[in-house]
Design a protein around this motif. Structure first.
Motif, PDB file in Angstrom:
ATOM      1  N   ALA A 141     -57.642-118.643 -71.695  1.00 57.68           N
ATOM      2  CA  ALA A 141     -58.424-119.418 -70.529  1.00 57.68           C
ATOM      3  C   ALA A 141     -57.774-119.638 -69.373  1.00 57.68           C
ATOM      4  CB  ALA A 141     -58.751-121.522 -70.740  1.00 57.68           C
ATOM      5  N   ARG A 142     -56.595-118.586 -69.426  1.00 57.02           N
ATOM      6  CA  ARG A 142     -56.254-118.457 -67.974  1.00 57.02           C
ATOM      7  C   ARG A 142     -55.940-116.620 -67.833  1.00 57.02           C
ATOM      8  NH1 ARG A 142     -49.929-121.426 -67.954  1.00 57.02           N
ATOM      9  NH2 ARG A 142     -50.711-120.856 -70.480  1.00 57.02           N
ATOM     10  N   SER A 143     -57.007-116.039 -68.904  1.00 54.97           N
ATOM     11  CA  SER A 143     -57.498-114.866 -68.364  1.00 54.97           C
ATOM     12  C   SER A 143     -58.721-114.538 -67.641  1.00 54.97           C
ATOM     13  CB  SER A 143     -58.122-114.131 -69.613  1.00 54.97           C
ATOM     14  OG  SER A 143     -57.560-114.680 -70.980  1.00 54.97           O
ATOM     15  N   THR A 144     -57.532-112.963 -67.221  1.00 59.98           N
ATOM     16  CA  THR A 144     -58.851-112.352 -65.761  1.00 59.98           C
ATOM     17  C   THR A 144     -60.616-112.585 -66.550  1.00 59.98           C
ATOM     18  OG1 THR A 144     -57.747-111.872 -64.996  1.00 59.98           O
ATOM     19  CG2 THR A 144     -59.433-110.962 -63.997  1.00 59.98           C
ATOM     20  N   PRO A 145     -61.416-113.186 -65.720  1.00 57.64           N
ATOM     21  CA  PRO A 145     -62.670-113.453 -65.997  1.00 57.64           C
ATOM     22  C   PRO A 145     -63.606-111.941 -66.505  1.00 57.64           C
ATOM     23  CG  PRO A 145     -62.477-115.007 -64.052  1.00 57.64           C
ATOM     24  CD  PRO A 145     -61.034-114.165 -64.622  1.00 57.64           C
ATOM     25  N   ASP A 146     -63.096-111.238 -64.687  1.00 61.69           N
ATOM     26  CA  ASP A 146     -64.240-110.243 -64.699  1.00 61.69           C
ATOM     27  C   ASP A 146     -63.780-109.794 -63.596  1.00 61.69           C
ATOM     28  OD1 ASP A 146     -64.654-111.722 -61.346  1.00 61.69           O
ATOM     29  OD2 ASP A 146     -65.865-113.240 -62.782  1.00 61.69           O
ATOM     30  N   ALA A 147     -64.332-108.433 -62.755  1.00 61.37           N
ATOM     31  CA  ALA A 147     -63.845-107.459 -62.319  1.00 61.37           C
ATOM     32  C   ALA A 147     -63.973-107.691 -61.038  1.00 61.37           C
ATOM     33  CB  ALA A 147     -65.219-106.197 -62.116  1.00 61.37           C
ATOM     34  N   ALA A 148     -64.741-109.335 -59.851  1.00 58.97           N
ATOM     35  CA  ALA A 148     -63.930-109.219 -59.483  1.00 58.97           C
ATOM     36  C   ALA A 148     -62.996-110.036 -59.042  1.00 58.97           C
ATOM     37  CB  ALA A 148     -65.420-110.073 -58.688  1.00 58.97           C
ATOM     38  N   ALA A 149     -62.756-111.229 -59.839  1.00 63.51           N
ATOM     39  CA  ALA A 149     -61.769-111.339 -60.323  1.00 63.51           C
ATOM     40  C   ALA A 149     -60.143-109.881 -60.449  1.00 63.51           C
ATOM     41  CB  ALA A 149     -61.637-112.553 -61.022  1.00 63.51           C
ATOM     42  N   PHE A 150     -60.539-109.351 -60.893  1.00 63.21           N
ATOM     43  CA  PHE A 150     -59.280-109.060 -61.198  1.00 63.21           C
ATOM     44  C   PHE A 150     -59.114-107.960 -59.916  1.00 63.21           C
ATOM     45  CE2 PHE A 150     -58.222-104.187 -63.371  1.00 63.21           C
ATOM     46  CZ  PHE A 150     -57.291-105.047 -63.614  1.00 63.21           C
ATOM     47  N   LEU A 151     -60.143-107.731 -59.586  1.00 62.52           N
ATOM     48  CA  LEU A 151     -59.329-106.653 -58.136  1.00 62.52           C
ATOM     49  C   LEU A 151     -59.409-107.519 -57.114  1.00 62.52           C
ATOM     50  CD1 LEU A 151     -62.681-104.768 -58.064  1.00 62.52           C
ATOM     51  CD2 LEU A 151     -60.577-103.350 -58.347  1.00 62.52           C
ATOM     52  N   ARG A 152     -59.432-108.258 -56.722  1.00 62.82           N
ATOM     53  CA  ARG A 152     -58.793-109.703 -55.483  1.00 62.82           C
ATOM     54  C   ARG A 152     -57.303-109.660 -56.295  1.00 62.82           C
ATOM     55  NH1 ARG A 152     -63.668-112.509 -56.261  1.00 62.82           N
ATOM     56  NH2 ARG A 152     -62.541-114.279 -57.713  1.00 62.82           N
ATOM     57  N   GLU A 153     -56.552-109.682 -58.212  1.00 60.16           N
ATOM     58  CA  GLU A 153     -55.963-110.594 -58.170  1.00 60.16           C
ATOM     59  C   GLU A 153     -54.513-108.771 -58.520  1.00 60.16           C
ATOM     60  OE1 GLU A 153     -52.789-111.947 -61.697  1.00 60.16           O
ATOM     61  OE2 GLU A 153     -54.928-111.045 -61.601  1.00 60.16           O
ATOM     62  N   LEU A 154     -55.373-107.534 -58.215  1.00 64.00           N
ATOM     63  CA  LEU A 154     -54.944-106.015 -57.734  1.00 64.00           C
ATOM     64  C   LEU A 154     -54.853-105.918 -56.944  1.00 64.00           C
ATOM     65  CD1 LEU A 154     -56.139-103.273 -60.400  1.00 64.00           C
ATOM     66  CD2 LEU A 154     -54.700-105.066 -60.634  1.00 64.00           C
ATOM     67  N   ALA A 155     -55.836-106.396 -55.491  1.00 67.61           N
ATOM     68  CA  ALA A 155     -55.210-107.107 -54.059  1.00 67.61           C
ATOM     69  C   ALA A 155     -53.907-107.681 -54.018  1.00 67.61           C
ATOM     70  CB  ALA A 155     -55.978-107.045 -53.577  1.00 67.61           C
ATOM     71  N   LEU A 156     -53.596-108.544 -54.124  1.00 63.05           N
ATOM     72  CA  LEU A 156     -52.486-109.634 -54.006  1.00 63.05           C
ATOM     73  C   LEU A 156     -51.312-108.656 -54.372  1.00 63.05           C
ATOM     74  CD1 LEU A 156     -51.601-111.684 -52.977  1.00 63.05           C
ATOM     75  CD2 LEU A 156     -52.028-113.229 -55.420  1.00 63.05           C
ATOM     76  N   VAL A 157     -51.667-107.917 -55.681  1.00 66.05           N
ATOM     77  CA  VAL A 157     -50.123-107.318 -56.393  1.00 66.05           C
ATOM     78  C   VAL A 157     -49.840-106.189 -55.411  1.00 66.05           C
ATOM     79  CG1 VAL A 157     -49.552-105.451 -58.252  1.00 66.05           C
ATOM     80  CG2 VAL A 157     -51.040-107.979 -58.409  1.00 66.05           C
ATOM     81  N   ARG A 158     -50.906-105.880 -55.130  1.00 70.85           N
ATOM     82  CA  ARG A 158     -50.536-104.234 -54.055  1.00 70.85           C
ATOM     83  C   ARG A 158     -49.551-104.915 -53.123  1.00 70.85           C
ATOM     84  NH1 ARG A 158     -52.609 -99.035 -53.866  1.00 70.85           N
ATOM     85  NH2 ARG A 158     -52.590 -98.360 -51.432  1.00 70.85           N
ATOM     86  N   GLU A 159     -50.058-106.306 -51.907  1.00 63.67           N
ATOM     87  CA  GLU A 159     -49.609-106.519 -51.088  1.00 63.67           C
ATOM     88  C   GLU A 159     -48.396-106.968 -51.115  1.00 63.67           C
ATOM     89  OE1 GLU A 159     -50.607-109.727 -47.782  1.00 63.67           O
ATOM     90  OE2 GLU A 159     -52.188-109.467 -48.963  1.00 63.67           O
ATOM     91  N   GLN A 160     -48.356-108.183 -52.259  1.00 60.96           N
ATOM     92  CA  GLN A 160     -47.240-108.809 -52.412  1.00 60.96           C
ATOM     93  C   GLN A 160     -45.955-107.538 -53.088  1.00 60.96           C
ATOM     94  OE1 GLN A 160     -47.847-112.148 -54.739  1.00 60.96           O
ATOM     95  NE2 GLN A 160     -47.840-110.988 -56.585  1.00 60.96           N
ATOM     96  N   GLY A 161     -45.658-106.808 -53.843  1.00 64.16           N
ATOM     97  CA  GLY A 161     -45.058-105.247 -54.470  1.00 64.16           C
ATOM     98  C   GLY A 161     -44.576-106.347 -55.718  1.00 64.16           C
ATOM     99  N   TRP A 162     -45.308-106.995 -56.721  1.00 66.89           N
ATOM    100  CA  TRP A 162     -44.657-107.324 -57.774  1.00 66.89           C
ATOM    101  C   TRP A 162     -46.256-108.708 -58.172  1.00 66.89           C
ATOM    102  CZ3 TRP A 162     -45.534-113.185 -58.268  1.00 66.89           C
ATOM    103  CH2 TRP A 162     -45.356-113.443 -57.231  1.00 66.89           C
ATOM    104  N   ALA A 163     -46.407-108.008 -59.543  1.00 70.78           N
ATOM    105  CA  ALA A 163     -47.318-109.019 -60.406  1.00 70.78           C
ATOM    106  C   ALA A 163     -46.908-110.273 -61.633  1.00 70.78           C
ATOM    107  CB  ALA A 163     -48.020-108.480 -61.078  1.00 70.78           C
ATOM    108  N   VAL A 164     -47.647-111.021 -62.065  1.00 75.57           N
ATOM    109  CA  VAL A 164     -47.423-112.177 -63.029  1.00 75.57           C
ATOM    110  C   VAL A 164     -48.541-111.970 -64.298  1.00 75.57           C
ATOM    111  CG1 VAL A 164     -46.058-113.206 -61.164  1.00 75.57           C
ATOM    112  CG2 VAL A 164     -48.324-113.559 -61.828  1.00 75.57           C
ATOM    113  N   ASP A 165     -48.003-112.250 -65.544  1.00 70.46           N
ATOM    114  CA  ASP A 165     -49.047-112.683 -66.284  1.00 70.46           C
ATOM    115  C   ASP A 165     -48.374-114.054 -66.811  1.00 70.46           C
ATOM    116  OD1 ASP A 165     -50.312-113.265 -68.659  1.00 70.46           O
ATOM    117  OD2 ASP A 165     -49.367-111.854 -70.158  1.00 70.46           O
TER     118      ASP A 165
END
Length: 260
Positions: free
Chosen positions: A161-185
């Motif tokens: 239920a917590r998987s990335t649902p679509d391209a728009a959500a994925f791009l938003r998450e990648l933008a956040l990762v790019r800004e903060q410098g790290w990622a989570v799953d």
């Protein structure tokens, strides 16, 4: 691209899914059995395909040896190895190193958890691009146009239920990762599995690899794993500094030799 080469490249991933008969291979290629047989014989002669006693074909030992040799010669892997082991020693959790190749992010090294409940993964295996922390770290580093084009052509499987649902959500998450410098799953691929990741950067500041720390809930819940993020980031930064200082990041591109 040569038609024979293209057909061979279509056969190999088909056989990676399991042994197949001549007719099945011919169907995958959309060719007559005689054409498929000639291709399989060529691949077999070089050890890339093996013919089983039951007549079906599977991937051959030469292909695995070639893949293993390629992994062994990834310089960042050699530099990172002692640091992966130290991060594992300090935390007890599974540590991965991954690189981005074409449209895939692939694990190139791993140190297993010391706990009885472990993360299942294999070196050389692609990761799920839309949920894995290492994938988000590496794809977030792409130029905006490349990120958008990639997001548009990906599928978005609902692993949980917590998987990335679509391209728009994925791009938003990648933008956040790019800004903060790290990622989570946090349960995006498996409900009970959490992961934090950070980039290993080369001398030009681009991510040459990604480092991650993974643990099931039974070993470390999300908050406990997030508390280890500074250590993960320091480890990734150390690997990046050593990689840059080694000169591996400054090697000339052979295709550019002689260029003005």
């Amino acid at each position: 691209m040569s038609q024979s080469v293209e057909r061979a490249l279509r056969v190999l991933p088909a056989l990676a899914r399991g042994p197949a008969g001549l007719g099945e291979v011919a169907d995958v290629l959309g060719v007559h059995k005689s054409t498929a047989l000639r291709l399989l014989r060529t691949l077999r002669a070089h050890g890339f395909v093996y013919r089983q006693p039951d007549g079906r074909y599977r991937l051959g030992a030469a292909l695995f040896a070639l893949a293993a040799e390629a992994v062994e010669h990834l310089d960042v892997r050699e530099i990172a190895r002692p640091h992966l082991a130290e991060l594992n020693r300090l935390t007890g959790h599974t540590v991965h190193l991954a690189v981005h190749q074409d449209d895939e992010v692939v694990y190139v090294d791993k140190v297993d958890s010391r706990y009885p409940v472990r993360v299942y993964s294999r070196i050389g295996r692609p990761v799920p691009l839309t949920v894995a922390a290492v994938a988000k770290v590496l794809l977030a580093d792409l130029p905006a146009a490349e990120r958008e084009a990639l997001a548009a052509r990906l599928d978005y499987p609902r692993h949980t239920a917590r998987s990335t649902p679509d391209a728009a959500a994925f791009l938003r998450e990648l933008a956040l990762v790019r800004e903060q410098g790290w990622a989570v799953d946090l349960g995006g691929h498996e409900e009970s599995l959490n992961c934090v990741g950070a980039p290993v950067r080369g001398p030009d500041g681009r991510a040459v690899a990604a480092l991650s720390l993974s643990a099931p809930d039974r070993a470390a819940e999300a908050d406990a794993l997030l508390a280890l993020l500074p250590l993960v980031r320091r480890t990734a930064d150390t690997i990046g500094r050593e990689y840059s200082a080694s000169g591996d990041g400054h090697r000339d591109d052979p295709e550019q030799e002689g260029a003005p």
